[in-house]
Scaffold this motif. Structure first.
Motif, PDB file in Angstrom:
ATOM      1  N   LEU A 274     -31.232  50.138   9.412  1.00  0.00           N
ATOM      2  CA  LEU A 274     -31.930  50.872  10.423  1.00  0.00           C
ATOM      3  C   LEU A 274     -31.183  50.765  11.832  1.00  0.00           C
ATOM      4  O   LEU A 274     -31.546  51.239  12.815  1.00  0.00           O
ATOM      5  CB  LEU A 274     -33.310  50.077  10.424  1.00  0.00           C
ATOM      6  CG  LEU A 274     -34.103  50.541   9.245  1.00  0.00           C
ATOM      7  CD1 LEU A 274     -35.400  49.770   9.393  1.00  0.00           C
ATOM      8  CD2 LEU A 274     -34.566  51.975   9.052  1.00  0.00           C
ATOM      9  N   SER A 275     -30.293  49.688  11.752  1.00  0.00           N
ATOM     10  CA  SER A 275     -29.316  49.692  13.229  1.00  0.00           C
ATOM     11  C   SER A 275     -28.043  49.788  12.932  1.00  0.00           C
ATOM     12  O   SER A 275     -27.344  48.476  13.187  1.00  0.00           O
ATOM     13  CB  SER A 275     -29.911  48.176  13.682  1.00  0.00           C
ATOM     14  OG  SER A 275     -29.950  47.059  12.783  1.00  0.00           O
ATOM     15  N   PRO A 276     -27.212  50.761  12.310  1.00  0.00           N
ATOM     16  CA  PRO A 276     -25.968  50.671  12.089  1.00  0.00           C
ATOM     17  C   PRO A 276     -25.069  50.455  13.307  1.00  0.00           C
ATOM     18  O   PRO A 276     -24.027  50.117  13.121  1.00  0.00           O
ATOM     19  CB  PRO A 276     -25.617  52.202  11.566  1.00  0.00           C
ATOM     20  CG  PRO A 276     -26.715  52.829  12.130  1.00  0.00           C
ATOM     21  CD  PRO A 276     -27.862  51.868  12.312  1.00  0.00           C
ATOM     22  N   ASN A 341     -23.172  57.748  18.003  1.00  0.00           N
ATOM     23  CA  ASN A 341     -21.934  56.893  18.143  1.00  0.00           C
ATOM     24  C   ASN A 341     -22.371  55.956  19.429  1.00  0.00           C
ATOM     25  O   ASN A 341     -21.720  55.013  19.838  1.00  0.00           O
ATOM     26  CB  ASN A 341     -20.782  57.546  18.421  1.00  0.00           C
ATOM     27  CG  ASN A 341     -20.240  58.329  17.214  1.00  0.00           C
ATOM     28  OD1 ASN A 341     -20.283  57.708  16.071  1.00  0.00           O
ATOM     29  ND2 ASN A 341     -19.924  59.445  17.445  1.00  0.00           N
ATOM     30  N   VAL A 342     -23.725  56.030  19.699  1.00  0.00           N
ATOM     31  CA  VAL A 342     -23.833  55.308  21.143  1.00  0.00           C
ATOM     32  C   VAL A 342     -24.394  53.799  20.487  1.00  0.00           C
ATOM     33  O   VAL A 342     -25.123  53.687  19.541  1.00  0.00           O
ATOM     34  CB  VAL A 342     -25.457  55.668  21.732  1.00  0.00           C
ATOM     35  CG1 VAL A 342     -25.740  54.922  22.912  1.00  0.00           C
ATOM     36  CG2 VAL A 342     -24.986  57.077  22.125  1.00  0.00           C
ATOM     37  N   LYS A 343     -23.666  52.790  21.180  1.00  0.00           N
ATOM     38  CA  LYS A 343     -24.202  51.390  20.794  1.00  0.00           C
ATOM     39  C   LYS A 343     -25.281  50.729  21.380  1.00  0.00           C
ATOM     40  O   LYS A 343     -25.793  51.222  22.767  1.00  0.00           O
ATOM     41  CB  LYS A 343     -22.964  50.433  21.354  1.00  0.00           C
ATOM     42  CG  LYS A 343     -21.652  50.446  20.518  1.00  0.00           C
ATOM     43  CD  LYS A 343     -21.860  50.013  19.034  1.00  0.00           C
ATOM     44  CE  LYS A 343     -20.556  50.110  18.330  1.00  0.00           C
ATOM     45  NZ  LYS A 343     -20.807  49.416  16.979  1.00  0.00           N
ATOM     46  N   GLY A 344     -26.342  50.234  20.765  1.00  0.00           N
ATOM     47  CA  GLY A 344     -27.398  49.575  21.238  1.00  0.00           C
ATOM     48  C   GLY A 344     -28.534  50.653  21.268  1.00  0.00           C
ATOM     49  O   GLY A 344     -28.576  51.549  20.701  1.00  0.00           O
ATOM     50  N   GLY A 345     -29.382  50.364  22.213  1.00  0.00           N
ATOM     51  CA  GLY A 345     -30.533  51.360  22.481  1.00  0.00           C
ATOM     52  C   GLY A 345     -31.627  51.266  21.532  1.00  0.00           C
ATOM     53  O   GLY A 345     -31.662  50.353  20.600  1.00  0.00           O
ATOM     54  N   SER A 346     -32.629  52.302  21.679  1.00  0.00           N
ATOM     55  CA  SER A 346     -33.698  52.113  20.453  1.00  0.00           C
ATOM     56  C   SER A 346     -33.230  52.761  19.025  1.00  0.00           C
ATOM     57  O   SER A 346     -32.256  53.465  18.943  1.00  0.00           O
ATOM     58  CB  SER A 346     -34.853  52.711  20.983  1.00  0.00           C
ATOM     59  OG  SER A 346     -34.634  54.328  21.283  1.00  0.00           O
ATOM     60  N   ILE A 347     -34.165  52.717  18.258  1.00  0.00           N
ATOM     61  CA  ILE A 347     -33.824  53.450  16.849  1.00  0.00           C
ATOM     62  C   ILE A 347     -33.534  54.702  16.731  1.00  0.00           C
ATOM     63  O   ILE A 347     -34.219  55.605  17.440  1.00  0.00           O
ATOM     64  CB  ILE A 347     -35.077  53.055  15.750  1.00  0.00           C
ATOM     65  CG1 ILE A 347     -34.754  53.344  14.268  1.00  0.00           C
ATOM     66  CG2 ILE A 347     -36.245  53.753  16.206  1.00  0.00           C
ATOM     67  CD1 ILE A 347     -35.723  52.823  13.419  1.00  0.00           C
ATOM     68  N   SER A 348     -32.644  55.279  15.807  1.00  0.00           N
ATOM     69  CA  SER A 348     -32.265  56.536  15.862  1.00  0.00           C
ATOM     70  C   SER A 348     -33.229  57.531  15.249  1.00  0.00           C
ATOM     71  O   SER A 348     -33.950  57.079  14.609  1.00  0.00           O
ATOM     72  CB  SER A 348     -30.818  56.792  15.464  1.00  0.00           C
ATOM     73  OG  SER A 348     -30.651  56.457  14.238  1.00  0.00           O
ATOM     74  N   PHE A 349     -32.836  58.761  15.161  1.00  0.00           N
ATOM     75  CA  PHE A 349     -33.754  59.519  14.245  1.00  0.00           C
ATOM     76  C   PHE A 349     -33.545  59.434  12.814  1.00  0.00           C
ATOM     77  O   PHE A 349     -34.504  59.567  12.028  1.00  0.00           O
ATOM     78  CB  PHE A 349     -33.169  61.235  14.937  1.00  0.00           C
ATOM     79  CG  PHE A 349     -34.170  62.224  13.790  1.00  0.00           C
ATOM     80  CD1 PHE A 349     -35.581  62.367  14.122  1.00  0.00           C
ATOM     81  CD2 PHE A 349     -33.544  62.801  12.919  1.00  0.00           C
ATOM     82  CE1 PHE A 349     -36.174  63.432  13.186  1.00  0.00           C
ATOM     83  CE2 PHE A 349     -34.092  63.586  11.971  1.00  0.00           C
ATOM     84  CZ  PHE A 349     -35.438  63.975  12.278  1.00  0.00           C
ATOM     85  N   SER A 350     -32.252  59.263  12.445  1.00  0.00           N
ATOM     86  CA  SER A 350     -31.879  58.978  11.313  1.00  0.00           C
ATOM     87  C   SER A 350     -32.684  57.523  10.791  1.00  0.00           C
ATOM     88  O   SER A 350     -33.102  57.479   9.556  1.00  0.00           O
ATOM     89  CB  SER A 350     -30.277  58.624  11.115  1.00  0.00           C
ATOM     90  OG  SER A 350     -30.123  58.182   9.690  1.00  0.00           O
ATOM     91  N   GLY A 351     -32.571  56.721  11.718  1.00  0.00           N
ATOM     92  CA  GLY A 351     -33.305  55.331  11.377  1.00  0.00           C
ATOM     93  C   GLY A 351     -34.872  55.660  11.102  1.00  0.00           C
ATOM     94  O   GLY A 351     -35.387  55.112  10.258  1.00  0.00           O
TER      95      GLY A 351
END
Length: 459
Positions: A274-276, A341-351
């Motif tokens: 969930l947080s690659p 490829n963005v480091k940090g932030g909130s969960i991605s759509f893939s997540g």
């Protein structure tokens, strides 16, 4: 994206509430007041035991890291726990059949309390001892209590179908509600009250002590095979013969090991999945969401087991197939959704996509536990119940140790693919078990047909 977590949690909560409130007479089994009293006593004890376990889980890794240990040293500690469960836990758990299941449950409490006490020391050897004690306790938790319950239930003359009520409620409370409350309580102790990472272990010891007091004051003793002529080696040999001579027991053991092995591997994999890119995800809230999904599964299981059709052996095929598909989602997400490829932030759509699949898997876990308990009560012989159940955990512990040791050696998609294949194999083995379970009925019907044809006509 924060709203997404609340929507998933709220949606699951609404479905669980609707399922529980909409139960009708078909979904309930009429029981006696004596059984209700017995069931409530067991559920209270089981909930306290699970609270003692769940309080520790989220803080074990964190505590070791605060003592200054690295990932490799912490990994060795975890491997020691599973290795201890495989070696020492199998022996201690098997003694429950001979020395008494109540005594084994008390031993669980004492062993786990001692394990909690070792967490106060930063010395590696003391922490290693704590992991060994914890491994032994885990084997007892997942064998002695269920063995005591099944034997006591039968000894008191309750109907066999009523066992499914206790199993489903135990998972609903112990693996669902208690897990959520324990997570929140642990967070209160560590973060809100700033009592430090050892506080949840002290609280766990208190709950275990309360549960032990209830066991000592209200439980009677029961045994598997108390004959003094049988030593431990003879018990092991008898259990091995039972597994080898009855394909249903062997299949049940294989199914359990495949599913639980995949489940424990999932525990190590969901956070990096969930947080690659080191996304900031609310671990505690996601854990609570998973437990709510598990409650949904156990609620569904209680409905299914309250009815004569479909049978447990039948619907578990579907459960294993769905769980296999749900763990394929990280692989599909890797191919179908462009990685960020963005480091940090909130969960991605893939997540977000994977989180929904993981909740589906946790719902399958909620169905699995009471269902496998019911099948074990049907197929495992009483005289060697604890011994055979601990035998089932040997391949599981070997598998988890191998995964832990090689967790960084393979890409995460390979690990999820391996788990998905294992669950698919469990599905096929479950189909075989269903065929064997139906076989005696078919043979009985064929014999009756032959007998009726052989009877002479009365003129």
């Amino acid at each position: 994206m924060e709203m997404f977590y609340y929507l998933v949690f709220g949606g699951l909560g609404a479905v669980v509430a609707a399922l529980e409130l909409s139960k009708n007479n078909k979904d309930r089994i009429n029981t006696s007041p004596a059984f209700s009293s017995f069931k409530n006593n067991y559920l209270l004890v089981y909930s306290l035991m699970m609270a003692g376990d769940w309080l520790q889980g989220p803080y074990v890794y964190y505590l070791y890291s605060t003592y200054g240990y690295g990932k490799g040293e912490i990994g060795q500690l975890f491997i020691a726990g599973f290795g201890s469960s495989m070696l020492f836990g199998t022996i201690v758990g098997s003694l429950a059949d001979k020395q008494g299941r109540k005594r084994a449950c008390v031993t669980y409490c004492i062993t786990y309390i001692l394990s909690c006490i070792t967490k106060h020391s930063p010395q590696y050897k003391i922490l290693m001892l704590g992991r060994v004690l914890g491994g032994i306790a885990t084997s007892l938790l997942f064998s002695a209590f269920e063995s005591w319950l099944v034997a006591e239930h039968n000894k008191r003359g309750f109907e066999q179908q009523w066992l499914s009520i206790t199993f489903s409620k135990a998972i609903f409370l112990g693996n669902g509600l208690v897990a959520i409350v324990s997570g929140l309580f642990g967070n209160l102790l560590v973060d809100s009250l700033a009592l430090g990472p050892v506080a949840p272990f002290d609280a766990a010891a208190c709950f275990l002590a309360i549960g032990m007091a209830i066991i000592l004051s209200s439980w009677s003793e029961n045994y598997g095979d108390p004959s003094e002529s049988k030593d431990l080696l003879t018990q092991f040999r008898g259990a091995a013969v039972a597994i080898a001579s009855d394909e249903k027991i062997a299949l049940l053991g294989a199914i359990q090991s495949l599913f639980e092995g995949s489940m424990y591997t999932f525990v190590f994999l969901w956070t990096p999945a969930l947080s690659p890119n080191d996304e900031d995800i609310p671990h505690g809230f996601i854990f609570a969401t998973f437990m709510l999904a598990s409650m949904l599964g156990s609620s569904l299981a209680s409905r299914l087991m309250a009815r004569s059709s479909p049978r447990v052996e039948s619907y578990m095929q579907i459960v294993f197939a769905i769980s296999s598909a749900s763990l394929l989602l990280p692989i599909l997400a890797n191919f179908l959704i462009a990685p960020s490829n963005v480091k940090g932030g909130s969960i991605s759509f893939s997540g977000c996509f994977q989180l929904l699949g993981f909740c589906t898997f946790e719902a399958c876990v909620g169905i699995f536990w009471p269902s496998i308990m019911k099948m074990r009560s049907q197929y495992i012989p009483e005289e060697a119940r604890s011994t055979i159940m601990n035998f089932f955990r040997i391949p599981l512990n070997i598998f988890v140790c191998i995964v832990l040791y090689n967790v960084n050696a393979f890409p995460i998609t390979v690990m999820f693919g391996m788990c998905s294949i294992f669950l698919l194999v469990a599905c096929f083995l479950q189909r075989r078990l269903l065929g064997l379970a139906d076989k005696p009925k078919i043979e009985d019907w064929a014999m009756k047909e032959r007998d009726s044809e052989a009877e002479p006509l009365n003129v």
